[in-house]
Design a protein around this motif. Structure first.
Motif, short mmCIF file in Angstrom:
data_model
loop_
_atom_site.label_atom_id
_atom_site.label_comp_id
_atom_site.label_asym_id
_atom_site.label_seq_id
_atom_site.Cartn_x
_atom_site.Cartn_y
_atom_site.Cartn_z
N SER A 1 0.83 -1.20 0.00
CA SER A 1 0.00 0.00 0.00
C SER A 1 0.87 1.25 0.00
O SER A 1 1.97 1.27 0.57
CB SER A 1 -0.89 -0.01 1.24
OG SER A 1 -1.55 1.22 1.40
N THR B 1 -2.40 -3.56 11.37
CA THR B 1 -3.50 -3.62 10.41
C THR B 1 -2.99 -3.97 9.02
O THR B 1 -3.61 -4.78 8.31
CB THR B 1 -4.25 -2.27 10.38
OG1 THR B 1 -4.68 -1.94 11.69
CG2 THR B 1 -5.44 -2.32 9.46
N ALA B 2 -1.86 -3.39 8.63
CA ALA B 2 -1.29 -3.69 7.31
C ALA B 2 -0.86 -5.15 7.22
O ALA B 2 -1.00 -5.78 6.18
CB ALA B 2 -0.11 -2.76 7.03
N PHE C 1 3.43 6.14 6.16
CA PHE C 1 3.62 5.94 7.59
C PHE C 1 5.07 5.60 7.92
O PHE C 1 5.60 6.03 8.94
CB PHE C 1 2.68 4.84 8.11
CG PHE C 1 1.31 5.33 8.43
CD1 PHE C 1 1.00 5.76 9.71
CD2 PHE C 1 0.33 5.36 7.46
CE1 PHE C 1 -0.28 6.22 10.01
CE2 PHE C 1 -0.94 5.81 7.75
CZ PHE C 1 -1.25 6.24 9.03
N GLY D 1 0.37 4.78 17.06
CA GLY D 1 -0.13 4.92 15.69
C GLY D 1 0.62 4.04 14.71
O GLY D 1 0.01 3.37 13.86
N LEU D 2 1.94 4.02 14.81
CA LEU D 2 2.72 3.17 13.92
C LEU D 2 2.46 1.70 14.16
O LEU D 2 2.35 0.90 13.23
CB LEU D 2 4.22 3.47 14.08
CG LEU D 2 4.70 4.80 13.51
CD1 LEU D 2 6.16 5.02 13.89
CD2 LEU D 2 4.52 4.85 12.01
N LEU E 1 0.16 3.84 1.64
CA LEU E 1 0.16 4.32 3.02
C LEU E 1 1.26 3.69 3.87
O LEU E 1 1.72 4.29 4.83
CB LEU E 1 -1.20 4.10 3.67
CG LEU E 1 -2.32 4.98 3.14
CD1 LEU E 1 -3.65 4.62 3.79
CD2 LEU E 1 -2.00 6.45 3.35
N VAL E 2 1.70 2.49 3.51
CA VAL E 2 2.82 1.88 4.22
C VAL E 2 4.05 2.77 4.06
O VAL E 2 4.78 3.03 5.02
CB VAL E 2 3.10 0.45 3.69
CG1 VAL E 2 4.40 -0.10 4.23
CG2 VAL E 2 1.95 -0.48 4.04
N TYR F 1 -1.04 0.83 12.79
CA TYR F 1 -1.07 0.76 11.33
C TYR F 1 -0.32 -0.47 10.83
O TYR F 1 -0.79 -1.16 9.93
CB TYR F 1 -0.49 2.02 10.69
CG TYR F 1 -0.58 1.90 9.20
CD1 TYR F 1 -1.79 2.07 8.56
CD2 TYR F 1 0.52 1.53 8.44
CE1 TYR F 1 -1.91 1.90 7.19
CE2 TYR F 1 0.42 1.35 7.08
CZ TYR F 1 -0.80 1.54 6.47
OH TYR F 1 -0.92 1.36 5.12
N SER F 2 0.85 -0.76 11.41
CA SER F 2 1.62 -1.91 10.94
C SER F 2 0.88 -3.21 11.22
O SER F 2 0.90 -4.14 10.41
CB SER F 2 3.01 -1.93 11.56
OG SER F 2 2.96 -2.14 12.94
#
Length: 146
Positions: A8, A139-140, A14, A132-133, A10-11, A136-137
């Protein structure tokens, strides 16, 4: 046929933001720990952690050190798209929660600032960035975009 990447965009976003965030704090850490370097090249006014590390108990200093370096490693691994970033950022989150606990205890004792740095704001921002990181990681990784 070459394998298509599901990476992604977004990866990358972020990863870059997290790497830059923790890289700035890593530079501050190096300046704070090596006084000859700090004396040779002074940092701008809002930067500099030497007074913070001097005023912290050793266990909180170790937690802050782990936060900075593990956060840098985890964010860089996220930028590279490595699944190990989830584990490293989990340890970062744990370390920053320990440092934040000291900041809250210090705040309750009446020490709002240390060496001109607001402890709750500084340690809270570290905790929010690590959370947050990590989120997100995680979820990714679940959706297999890393």
């Amino acid at each position: 046929m070459p394998a298509t990447s599901r990476r992604s965009f977004l990866v990358t976003v972020f990863g870059v933001i997290g790497t830059l965030w923790f890289a700035v704090h890593a530079i501050e850490y190096v300046f704070a720990r090596y006084s000859a370097l700090e004396a040779s090249f002074s940092l701008p006014e809002p930067l500099g952690l030497s007074g913070v590390f001097e005023g912290m108990p050793q266990w909180a200093g170790i937690a802050l050190t782990a936060t900075i370096w593990l956060g840098l490693l985890g964010a860089f691994l996220l930028l590279l798209g490595d699944r190990a970033s989830v584990l490293i950022l989990s340890f970062t989150l744990l370390a920053t929660c320990v440092a934040l606990a000291w900041g809250v205890l210090s705040f309750l004792e009446g020490n709002q600032t240390l060496a001109g740095i607001n402890l709750i704001l500084f340690l809270g921002s570290q905790t929010l960035m690590a959370f947050g990181l990590w989120l997100y990681s995680r979820t990714a990784k679940r959706y297999q975009t890393i």
